[in-house]
Design a protein around this motif. Structure first.
Motif, PDB file in Angstrom:
ATOM      1  N   ASP A 118      29.657 -49.813 -34.353  1.00  0.00           N
ATOM      2  CA  ASP A 118      30.081 -48.444 -34.609  1.00  0.00           C
ATOM      3  C   ASP A 118      31.270 -48.348 -35.565  1.00  0.00           C
ATOM      4  N   LYS A 124      35.189 -44.177 -41.220  1.00  0.00           N
ATOM      5  CA  LYS A 124      36.191 -43.352 -40.528  1.00  0.00           C
ATOM      6  C   LYS A 124      37.400 -44.224 -40.210  1.00  0.00           C
ATOM      7  N   LYS A 203      23.353 -46.136 -37.567  1.00  0.00           N
ATOM      8  CA  LYS A 203      24.635 -45.547 -37.958  1.00  0.00           C
ATOM      9  C   LYS A 203      24.622 -45.234 -39.452  1.00  0.00           C
ATOM     10  N   ARG A 217      26.249 -35.915 -38.644  1.00  0.00           N
ATOM     11  CA  ARG A 217      27.001 -37.099 -38.181  1.00  0.00           C
ATOM     12  C   ARG A 217      27.671 -36.861 -36.825  1.00  0.00           C
ATOM     13  N   ASN A 221      28.765 -38.630 -32.015  1.00  0.00           N
ATOM     14  CA  ASN A 221      29.835 -38.403 -31.029  1.00  0.00           C
ATOM     15  C   ASN A 221      29.312 -38.037 -29.651  1.00  0.00           C
TER      16      ASN A 221
HETATM   17  N1  GLY Z   1      31.985 -42.993 -34.406  1.00  0.00           N
HETATM   18  C1  GLY Z   1      31.459 -41.781 -34.911  1.00  0.00           C
HETATM   19  C2  GLY Z   1      31.329 -41.751 -36.396  1.00  0.00           C
HETATM   20  O1  GLY Z   1      31.552 -42.740 -37.063  1.00  0.00           O
HETATM   21  O2  GLY Z   1      31.019 -40.720 -36.932  1.00  0.00           O
END
Ligand code: GLY
Length: 333
Positions: A118, A124, A203, A217, A221
């Motif tokens: 993740d 992020k 992801k 996205r 969450n």
């Molecule tokens: N962990 C959630 C994201 O990367 O959007």
């Protein structure tokens, strides 16, 4: 890819120069030397900075110390930062790279299952503020994510399990066949590289669709709204994955209660979490959790976007007024 080959890999994206390895005290004795030696042998000048492990390190004070350290070592825009560690290191090192000189390259080397599936993927980066988790940050894509699954072999059981929460989440939001594949906790080690690969693919799919987290996205969450609140309320004694497991269970229960998914779907989610050994009890009141949710990133004005379950492999986003959110919390807490 092996950690011992990181020097060769980085040479593909950076001519020799300086690299600052940011890591944590649980990882440094195991992997810092291998990482630094490989980079030095490839011709890089290497510095390292070791943080105390744990989410409490992901704060403004350490962020400023890291910026100062990078400046003291005269890193320039053609140099880079290597984040060698779990989610805390990846987020903090990534945010430092995003801000130092208005942005230098970052290379992510995840050493936990959670960061492998993740947080190391998708760009992020963040630090926590006293008001809540990840409240200051930036989108800053890594130029390289070096996945070496042998680094996960030394993980303590609870750290591995925390990562499994994100694996289970990924299957619930997108892939029922992955959900079926991971049913047996005794078999998970045998299929780990394949499972990590699939989670990273999923992801990437969400990040490519919505890099800046303005829509689809958010689905990543699932379980995180209640999860982040519980994590913060516990003073971070409860780790992210364990908090997210509680959040997923409660959101599945709520989804079934509201008729957004079947009772059977919620039961299957509850059962897999119990089978892996997650404690799903929540010892905080709806009021306490609501107070934290008010500063959640998914709040916009007087509404919040909640990720709800529709079926295994399919989640949705519902925008609800804050007052309704409070009422919904009361039903499940
Ligand atoms: N962990 C959630 C994201 O990367 O959007």
């Amino acid at each position: 890819m092996k950690l011992s080959e990181i020097g060769k890999e980085v040479l593909n994206i950076q001519d020799c120069g300086k690299l600052l390895i940011i890591t944590e005290d649980t990882v440094a004795p195991l992997y810092l030397e291998t990482c630094a030696d490989s980079l030095r042998n490839a011709g890089f000048t290497v510095f390292s900075y070791i943080l105390p492990a744990g989410e409490a390190s992901k704060n403004g004070e350490n962020f400023l110390k890291l910026l100062e350290f990078a400046a003291e070592k005269s890193l320039t825009r053609s140099d880079g930062i290597v984040a060698l560690g779990g989610g805390m290191v990846g987020d903090l090192a990534g945010f430092t790279a995003a801000c130092y000189l208005r942005g230098i390259r970052v290379i992510q080397v995840p050493t936990t299952l959670l960061s492998a599936v993740d947080s190391s993927v998708g760009g992020k980066t963040a630090i926590d503020l006293p008001a809540g988790k990840n409240l200051a940050g930036a989108f800053h894509q890594p130029e390289l994510v070096l996945q070496d699954s042998s680094l996960l072999e030394t993980l303590p059981e609870d750290v591995f399990l925390a990562g499994m929460a994100e694996v289970i989440k990924t299957s619930i939001i997108y892939d029922e066949s992955l959900f079926e594949k991971i049913q047996d906790p005794k078999n998970i080690q045998n299929i780990l590289p394949e499972v990590i690969g699939r989670c990273v693919e999923i992801k990437k799919h969400f990040v490519e669709e919505d890099e800046e987290d303005r829509g689809i996205r958010h689905i990543l969450n699932f379980g995180h709204t209640i999860g982040h609140a519980v994590e913060k309320l516990s003073g971070f004694s409860l780790s992210h994955g364990f908090a997210v497991a509680k959040g997923m269970d409660r959101m599945a229960e709520l989804s079934a209660e509201e008729g957004w998914c079947s009772q059977e779907t919620a039961r299957r989610i509850h059962e897999i979490l119990v089978r892996y050994g997650f404690d799903l009890s929540v010892h905080f009141s709806a009021d306490e959790i609501f107070r934290l949710i008010q500063s959640d990133k998914k709040r916009e004005g007087n509404v919040i976007r909640l990720v709800t379950v529709e079926s295994i492999g399919q989640c949705g986003i519902r925008t609800v007024p804050m007052e309704e959110c409070r009422a919904l919390l009361e039903k499940i807490l």
